[in-house]
Design an enzyme around this catalytic site. Structure first.
Site, PDB file in Angstrom:
ATOM      1  N   LYS A  52      30.717 -23.934  43.319  1.00  0.00           N
ATOM      2  CA  LYS A  52      30.515 -23.127  42.107  1.00  0.00           C
ATOM      3  C   LYS A  52      29.053 -22.794  41.848  1.00  0.00           C
ATOM      4  CE  LYS A  52      34.704 -23.084  39.624  1.00  0.00           C
ATOM      5  NZ  LYS A  52      35.486 -24.195  40.174  1.00  0.00           N
ATOM      6  N   SER A 303      36.063 -27.536  48.884  1.00  0.00           N
ATOM      7  CA  SER A 303      35.371 -26.841  47.796  1.00  0.00           C
ATOM      8  C   SER A 303      34.506 -27.748  46.921  1.00  0.00           C
ATOM      9  CB  SER A 303      36.397 -26.097  46.942  1.00  0.00           C
ATOM     10  OG  SER A 303      37.469 -26.955  46.578  1.00  0.00           O
TER      11      SER A 303
HETATM   12  C1  LIG Z   1      36.745 -24.119  40.524  1.00  0.00           C
HETATM   13  C2  LIG Z   1      37.182 -24.829  41.737  1.00  0.00           C
HETATM   14  C3  LIG Z   1      38.187 -24.299  42.574  1.00  0.00           C
HETATM   15  C4  LIG Z   1      38.934 -23.021  42.259  1.00  0.00           C
HETATM   16  O1  LIG Z   1      38.111 -21.885  42.108  1.00  0.00           O
HETATM   17  P1  LIG Z   1      38.621 -20.611  41.290  1.00  0.00           P
HETATM   18  O2  LIG Z   1      37.539 -19.615  41.450  1.00  0.00           O
HETATM   19  O3  LIG Z   1      38.813 -21.027  39.861  1.00  0.00           O
HETATM   20  O4  LIG Z   1      39.925 -20.185  41.887  1.00  0.00           O
HETATM   21  C5  LIG Z   1      38.490 -25.001  43.732  1.00  0.00           C
HETATM   22  N1  LIG Z   1      37.885 -26.171  44.044  1.00  0.00           N
HETATM   23  C6  LIG Z   1      36.936 -26.711  43.261  1.00  0.00           C
HETATM   24  C7  LIG Z   1      36.316 -27.993  43.681  1.00  0.00           C
HETATM   25  C8  LIG Z   1      36.544 -26.059  42.085  1.00  0.00           C
HETATM   26  O5  LIG Z   1      35.595 -26.607  41.319  1.00  0.00           O
END
Ligand SMILES: *Cc1c(COP(=O)(O)O)cnc(C)c1O
Length: 338
Positions: A52, A303
């Site tokens: 993010k 992510s």
């Molecule tokens: C926010 C987030 C997501 C999903 O992202 P979106 O843009 O809301 O679909 C996936 N994994 C992690 C670790 C996140 O913080």
């Protein structure tokens, strides 16, 4: 507002030096499961431990010099990203969160010098608080997923993946509000139109899946999940991420809490990675056999790593995990084949 590949290249130039270019590494155990290369895009290597940061830096650095500060609502990682970006730019940040957010994420944000305001039980209530603050104090409000600059920032992940592996046939993307999946799909399909981009969500409270099925944004009940970063709605007034996901994703596949639990174990015991539940959904989907033939090498985005360590160690020790009214039955890891 139409986003193009040029916006994603502009984002890449803007975030360079603040957000990291992350490695794309092979996963031998997932490769054995899939029968062709499986690669992991390690967004856990970002300075905040999650992707993010990319979108947050792109949005915060694009603001004019006269801005009073920034605010957002967040399940945690976006708040960290905005806090980090605001500190890097030397402006004030106030992060609004619901009472469901794990303490570890609140602490992480405070440590970055931002103020945290807790209010309401859902993401939607936290969003309302953040909007009010923006109005009253002249702060810029930065959506976690529904802002063109945020989506373009997340899309830089798609650029990097295809630069490293132009032969990718498919990308599996953890999916919540759709900023990540929308941005990655936009970048990847602009470069390689026949690549498949598949969104993966948990099967309880998957707002984007319900919205795409309905043909318009709908509300879903928010329930506890091992993939807590994937909780929350997409906003009934969604401007950007819904249309991108509806138009560009080849499929949205759902995985169970049990499957997420096993995939978190696999990422730890096989790949030696500490990954939060949201990061494990791609591996969970591969292991489920629900994806069908992907036609070649596949990558998934790890992510974030900002998991509650008490929950994480319970899972690694094969203990039961309580999620509201659901108990995920523990089982010790016994290899990646079920
Ligand atoms: C926010 C987030 C997501 C999903 O992202 P979106 O843009 O809301 O679909 C996936 N994994 C992690 C670790 C996140 O913080």
């Amino acid at each position: 507002m139409t986003l193009t590949l040029a916006d994603i290249f502009a984002a890449r130039a803007r975030i360079d030096g603040v957000a990291a270019r992350t490695p794309l590494v092979p996963s031998p155990h997932a490769t054995a499961l899939h029968g062709d290369d499986v690669l992991l895009k390690l967004e856990i290597a970002q300075p905040i431990g999650a992707f993010k940061l990319r979108g947050a830096v792109n949005a915060v650095f694009a603001l004019g010099d006269d801005v009073a500060g920034v605010t957002c609502c967040s399940t945690g990682n976006h708040g960290r990203g905005v806090a980090y970006a605001a500190r890097a730019r030397g402006i004030r940040a106030v992060i609004c969160m619901s009472s469901r957010v794990p303490q570890v994420k609140i602490d992480g944000i405070k440590a970055l010098g931002a103020e945290v305001r807790i209010g309401g039980k859902s993401q939607d209530e936290a969003l309302a608080a953040s909007r009010k603050l923006a109005e009253k104090e002249g702060f810029a409000e930065i959506s976690p997923f529904d802002d063109p600059l945020v989506v373009a920032g997340q899309g830089t992940i798609g650029l990097e993946m295809l630069e490293d592996r132009p032969d990718l046939a498919a990308i599996l993307v953890p999916l919540s509000g759709g900023g990540l999946a929308g941005g990655v799909a936009l970048a990847a399909k602009a470069i390689k139109p026949d690549i498949k981009v598949i969104g993966i969500s948990m099967d309880r409270g998957a707002a984007m899946k319900a919205s795409v099925d309905a043909g318009h944004p709908v509300e879903v009940e928010e329930v506890a999940s091992l993939a807590d970063s994937l909780g929350g709605g997409i906003g009934l007034d969604n401007r950007v991420s819904f249309a991108l996901c509806r138009d560009l994703l080849d499929d949205i596949v759902l995985v169970s809490e049990d499957e997420i639990y096993r995939a978190m174990q696999a990422l730890y015991y096989e790949d030696r990675l500490v990954a939060e539940g949201a990061s494990a959904v791609g591996i969970a989907a591969l292991a489920s056999g629900r994806l069908g033939d992907l036609g070649g090498p596949v990558a998934t985005i790890i992510s974030g790593r900002n998991v509650d360590m008490a929950v994480f160690t319970d899972i690694m020790c094969g203990k039961d995990v309580r999620l509201g009214d659901l108990t995920v039955t523990g089982r010790l890891y016994e290899g990646s084949t079920k």
